[in-house]
Design a protein around this motif. Structure first.
Motif, PDB file in Angstrom:
ATOM      1  N   UNK A 118       0.847  -1.197   0.000  1.00  0.00           N
ATOM      2  CA  UNK A 118       0.000   0.000   0.000  1.00  0.00           C
ATOM      3  C   UNK A 118       0.878   1.241   0.000  1.00  0.00           C
ATOM      4  N   UNK A 119       1.840   1.239   0.938  1.00  0.00           N
ATOM      5  CA  UNK A 119       2.761   2.363   1.033  1.00  0.00           C
ATOM      6  C   UNK A 119       3.512   2.532  -0.275  1.00  0.00           C
ATOM      7  N   UNK A 120       3.969   1.413  -0.795  1.00  0.00           N
ATOM      8  CA  UNK A 120       4.743   1.453  -2.027  1.00  0.00           C
ATOM      9  C   UNK A 120       3.900   2.031  -3.152  1.00  0.00           C
ATOM     10  N   UNK A 121       2.650   1.545  -3.270  1.00  0.00           N
ATOM     11  CA  UNK A 121       1.785   1.984  -4.361  1.00  0.00           C
ATOM     12  C   UNK A 121       1.513   3.483  -4.286  1.00  0.00           C
ATOM     13  N   UNK A 122       1.118   3.951  -3.096  1.00  0.00           N
ATOM     14  CA  UNK A 122       0.805   5.381  -2.991  1.00  0.00           C
ATOM     15  C   UNK A 122       2.057   6.236  -3.153  1.00  0.00           C
ATOM     16  N   UNK A 123       3.193   5.700  -2.730  1.00  0.00           N
ATOM     17  CA  UNK A 123       4.447   6.401  -2.969  1.00  0.00           C
ATOM     18  C   UNK A 123       4.714   6.502  -4.462  1.00  0.00           C
ATOM     19  N   UNK A 124       4.442   5.404  -5.154  1.00  0.00           N
ATOM     20  CA  UNK A 124       4.707   5.350  -6.585  1.00  0.00           C
ATOM     21  C   UNK A 124       3.766   6.280  -7.364  1.00  0.00           C
ATOM     22  N   UNK A 125       2.467   6.229  -7.091  1.00  0.00           N
ATOM     23  CA  UNK A 125       1.556   7.093  -7.879  1.00  0.00           C
ATOM     24  C   UNK A 125       1.759   8.567  -7.558  1.00  0.00           C
ATOM     25  N   UNK A 126       2.426   8.855  -6.446  1.00  0.00           N
ATOM     26  CA  UNK A 126       2.690  10.254  -6.116  1.00  0.00           C
ATOM     27  C   UNK A 126       3.976  10.759  -6.769  1.00  0.00           C
ATOM     28  N   UNK A 127       4.539  10.015  -7.707  1.00  0.00           N
ATOM     29  CA  UNK A 127       5.710  10.490  -8.445  1.00  0.00           C
ATOM     30  C   UNK A 127       5.370  10.561  -9.938  1.00  0.00           C
ATOM     31  N   UNK A 128       6.305  11.111 -10.678  1.00  0.00           N
ATOM     32  CA  UNK A 128       6.080  11.227 -12.129  1.00  0.00           C
ATOM     33  C   UNK A 128       6.460   9.958 -12.877  1.00  0.00           C
ATOM     34  N   UNK A 129       7.113   9.005 -12.215  1.00  0.00           N
ATOM     35  CA  UNK A 129       7.591   7.804 -12.910  1.00  0.00           C
ATOM     36  C   UNK A 129       6.527   7.031 -13.686  1.00  0.00           C
ATOM     37  N   UNK A 130       5.340   6.825 -13.113  1.00  0.00           N
ATOM     38  CA  UNK A 130       4.361   6.034 -13.870  1.00  0.00           C
ATOM     39  C   UNK A 130       4.029   6.627 -15.235  1.00  0.00           C
ATOM     40  N   UNK A 131       4.272   7.923 -15.413  1.00  0.00           N
ATOM     41  CA  UNK A 131       4.003   8.511 -16.733  1.00  0.00           C
ATOM     42  C   UNK A 131       4.869   7.852 -17.808  1.00  0.00           C
ATOM     43  N   UNK A 132       6.095   7.513 -17.426  1.00  0.00           N
ATOM     44  CA  UNK A 132       6.977   6.807 -18.360  1.00  0.00           C
ATOM     45  C   UNK A 132       6.380   5.450 -18.719  1.00  0.00           C
ATOM     46  N   UNK A 133       5.859   4.783 -17.695  1.00  0.00           N
ATOM     47  CA  UNK A 133       5.256   3.466 -17.918  1.00  0.00           C
ATOM     48  C   UNK A 133       4.048   3.584 -18.843  1.00  0.00           C
TER      49      UNK A 133
ATOM     50  N   UNK B 149       3.569   5.843 -21.174  1.00  0.00           N
ATOM     51  CA  UNK B 149       4.047   6.056 -22.535  1.00  0.00           C
ATOM     52  C   UNK B 149       4.533   4.728 -23.125  1.00  0.00           C
ATOM     53  N   UNK B 150       5.212   3.934 -22.301  1.00  0.00           N
ATOM     54  CA  UNK B 150       5.708   2.638 -22.779  1.00  0.00           C
ATOM     55  C   UNK B 150       4.545   1.738 -23.197  1.00  0.00           C
ATOM     56  N   UNK B 151       3.496   1.679 -22.378  1.00  0.00           N
ATOM     57  CA  UNK B 151       2.362   0.804 -22.719  1.00  0.00           C
ATOM     58  C   UNK B 151       1.682   1.262 -24.011  1.00  0.00           C
ATOM     59  N   UNK B 152       1.486   2.569 -24.145  1.00  0.00           N
ATOM     60  CA  UNK B 152       0.892   3.062 -25.403  1.00  0.00           C
ATOM     61  C   UNK B 152       1.786   2.703 -26.582  1.00  0.00           C
ATOM     62  N   UNK B 153       3.095   2.857 -26.393  1.00  0.00           N
ATOM     63  CA  UNK B 153       4.038   2.549 -27.468  1.00  0.00           C
ATOM     64  C   UNK B 153       3.933   1.096 -27.910  1.00  0.00           C
ATOM     65  N   UNK B 154       3.937   0.190 -26.939  1.00  0.00           N
ATOM     66  CA  UNK B 154       3.863  -1.233 -27.280  1.00  0.00           C
ATOM     67  C   UNK B 154       2.513  -1.549 -27.938  1.00  0.00           C
ATOM     68  N   UNK B 155       1.447  -0.950 -27.421  1.00  0.00           N
ATOM     69  CA  UNK B 155       0.114  -1.202 -27.985  1.00  0.00           C
ATOM     70  C   UNK B 155       0.076  -0.826 -29.461  1.00  0.00           C
ATOM     71  N   UNK B 156       0.591   0.359 -29.772  1.00  0.00           N
ATOM     72  CA  UNK B 156       0.558   0.804 -31.161  1.00  0.00           C
ATOM     73  C   UNK B 156       1.470  -0.069 -32.036  1.00  0.00           C
ATOM     74  N   UNK B 157       2.609  -0.476 -31.494  1.00  0.00           N
ATOM     75  CA  UNK B 157       3.489  -1.374 -32.258  1.00  0.00           C
ATOM     76  C   UNK B 157       2.785  -2.684 -32.595  1.00  0.00           C
TER      77      UNK B 157
END
Ligand code: TRP
Length: 535
Positions: free
Chosen positions: A149-164, A166-174
């Motif tokens: 829980x701590x990890x998840x809320x820590x993670x969504x409170x950063x900008x890092x998931x935005x990279x993820x 973009x990666x998912x959209x990229x793979x989807x379109x590929x």
């Protein structure tokens, strides 16, 4: 096989029946089967969910899937244009409205997948380790034990998931780059892998002492809950989502099938594969819940994102292995669904505007990625975390409430009414029966014309009443609009703004696309798909 002129290549055709079944079941099996099913089944009391679920499957899911497949095989077109051919302009409007809704849902579907990908990365690192916090700055405090829980809320409170994201959209379109050709390649690898992984998790769950109790909870019928309309509402929305109905996806996939495809057989296969996977996933997840006495309070995501990693962290061995395994499974299952959602939008754009696949994909990608990024915005607007923490999570919760619970069921209602009464359900039945061994009887007409519309109208009406009278949706009993019970200073306008913005956006997109002239880029469309298909 069809001739390979450019129009054929642009529109696409499945190479084999297996390719289609893998793609359609890959579409159906996704976050809905792992994340949402388990949380629904848990929230609505395990065995109480079961009866509404099976009624939803047989009375509504399978007949609507037969209908959506038939739209594709009868017309060789994707959803809006198929509805236009069979039920006129009104049908086309409903079709485009559903495509606009699909865009909305895809935006946050991919954000959730981005979070799952972040958890996957975390599982290699500190997610499952004691005393660990999120590897990013954030509002986390070190805990004694591993705390997903701590990890998840820590993670969504950063900008890092935005990279993820973009990666998912990229793979989807590929994966969609060459349409059916690349989809088929991907699902031949991903779908069997998904099954293997899930079976691995089930065996692991059942071997743990106490794992069987979870299964009993899931399977022991409990008739207490069935008087509660919310259980039915939950089961019907879950079924539409899980089977990928109501957003044009299945029609787009079926439009790449030959005209003689057996829609009854295909619907039965895809639905049973989907619901089988869903119950197996339920077994794996509930087993862990019971083994580790986990109590997944809170949101829809908490079961798979918090409780399961928490359970895995408690394993005597193989913690990292199973952690990675679980999130890899979620990401793969979600990817094959995201691929189908995007194809369900790109395909009608190609059919309507006569544009290339690359252009159609970019028309979906550009707004789609912006929307997904918005749902990943990490600013914390609810400091108490009593609501949903970040702006992204709050938006996701609000948009999901409207888009998920209304779009699919409303499209389902309208398509049954249009096809049942304007075209005539008997015409669909006759077209289906030419190519199937399991002939549909007149009961099918009544399901499409009366029973399904009656049930869906009731569920939609009840949901509306519920949304305007309980401020926090499922979690608050106070009166008011959905979400108005959250504490988010400065953002109190969101619960009112979101439903208005969503309705305006989807209606405007539908109106604009319906009013455009259809440019037929595939004049040889009749040859685009071979008449029969090898198995
Ligand atoms: N069925 C998928 C899941 O369970 C999601 C999905 C893909 C979907 N395409 C769809 C849902 C079309 C509704 C409509 O995760």
């Amino acid at each position: 096989m069809a001739d390979n002129d450019s129009s054929t290549a642009e529109r696409g055709a499945w190479n084999s029946k297996l390719g289609f079944i893998l793609a359609a079941s890959g579409s159906a099996i996704g976050l809905g089967n792992i994340v949402f099913f388990a949380s629904n089944a848990y929230q609505y009391g395990g065995g109480a969910f079961y009866l509404p679920y099976f009624i939803a499957l047989f009375v509504m899911g399978i007949p609507v899937m037969i209908t959506e497949f038939s739209l594709g095989t009868m017309t060789g077109k994707s959803f809006p244009l198929a509805l236009q051919k069979l039920a006129g302009k009104k049908g086309e409007f409903v079709g485009w409205w559903s495509i606009a809704s699909a865009l909305t849902i895809t935006m946050y579907y991919i954000t959730i997948l981005g979070w799952a990908l972040s958890m996957l990365v975390g599982a290699f690192g500190s997610l499952l380790e004691p005393g660990a916090t999120a590897p990013f700055e954030g509002m986390t405090e070190p805990t004694a034990g591993p705390s997903a829980v701590t990890w998840f809320f820590g993670m969504v409170a950063t900008w890092w998931p935005m990279l993820a994201v973009v990666a998912i959209w990229g793979v989807t379109v590929l994966l969609l780059w060459r349409g059916t050709e690349t989809i088929e390649k991907a699902v031949r690898i991903f779908v069997p892998m998904m099954w293997l992984f899930m079976i691995g998790l089930v065996i692991n769950g059942l071997l743990q002492p106490g794992g069987v109790d979870g299964v009993l909870y899931l399977f022991t019928p409990n008739l207490d809950g069935i008087a509660d309309v919310r259980v039915w509402q939950g089961a019907f929305a879950q079924m539409f989502f899980s089977l990928s109905l109501g957003l044009g996806t299945m029609t787009a996939y079926a439009s790449y099938l030959p005209k003689d495809a057996d829609n009854v057989n295909n619907s039965l296969l895809v639905s049973f594969l989907n619901c089988g996977f869903e119950y197996i996933a339920g077994v794996a997840i509930f087993a862990l819940l019971f083994v580790y006495a986990l109590n997944p309070a809170g949101t829809t995501l908490s079961l798979s994102f918090f409780a399961i990693p928490q359970g895995i962290a408690g394993f005597p061995f193989g913690v990292k292995f199973f952690g990675v395994f679980f999130f890899l499974l979620v990401v793969i299952a979600g990817l094959t669904s995201a691929v189908s959602l995007v194809e369900g939008m790109a395909s009608p754009l190609i059919d309507k505007l006569g544009i290339s696949r690359a252009k159609a994909l970019s028309f979906v990608l550009v707004p789609g990625i912006l929307g997904s990024l918005l749902f990943a915005v990490p600013s914390i607007i609810d400091t108490g975390l009593t609501g949903n923490g970040t702006l992204g999570l709050t938006l996701l919760d609000l948009v999901d409430n409207w888009a998920f619970r209304y779009s699919l069921l409303t499209v389902g209602l309208l398509e049954c009414l249009l096809l049942g009464w304007v075209l005539g359900a008997d015409k669909i039945r006759a077209a289906v029966n030419v190519h199937t061994k399991f002939k549909l009887g007149p009961w099918f007409d009544w399901l499409i014309k009366l029973v399904i519309p009656a049930i869906l109208s009731f569920v939609i009406f009840f949901t509306l009443v519920d949304d305007f009278t309980s401020a926090g949706g499922k979690f608050a009993e106070e009166g008011g609009l959905y979400g108005s019970g959250y504490t988010m200073p400065g953002y109190e306008w969101l619960p009112v703004f979101i439903p208005i913005a969503w309705l305006t956006f989807t209606i405007v997109v539908a109106a604009v696309l319906t009013s455009r002239r259809t440019v037929d880029a595939a004049p040889h469309e009749a040859d685009a798909v071979p008449d029969t298909l090898a198995v």
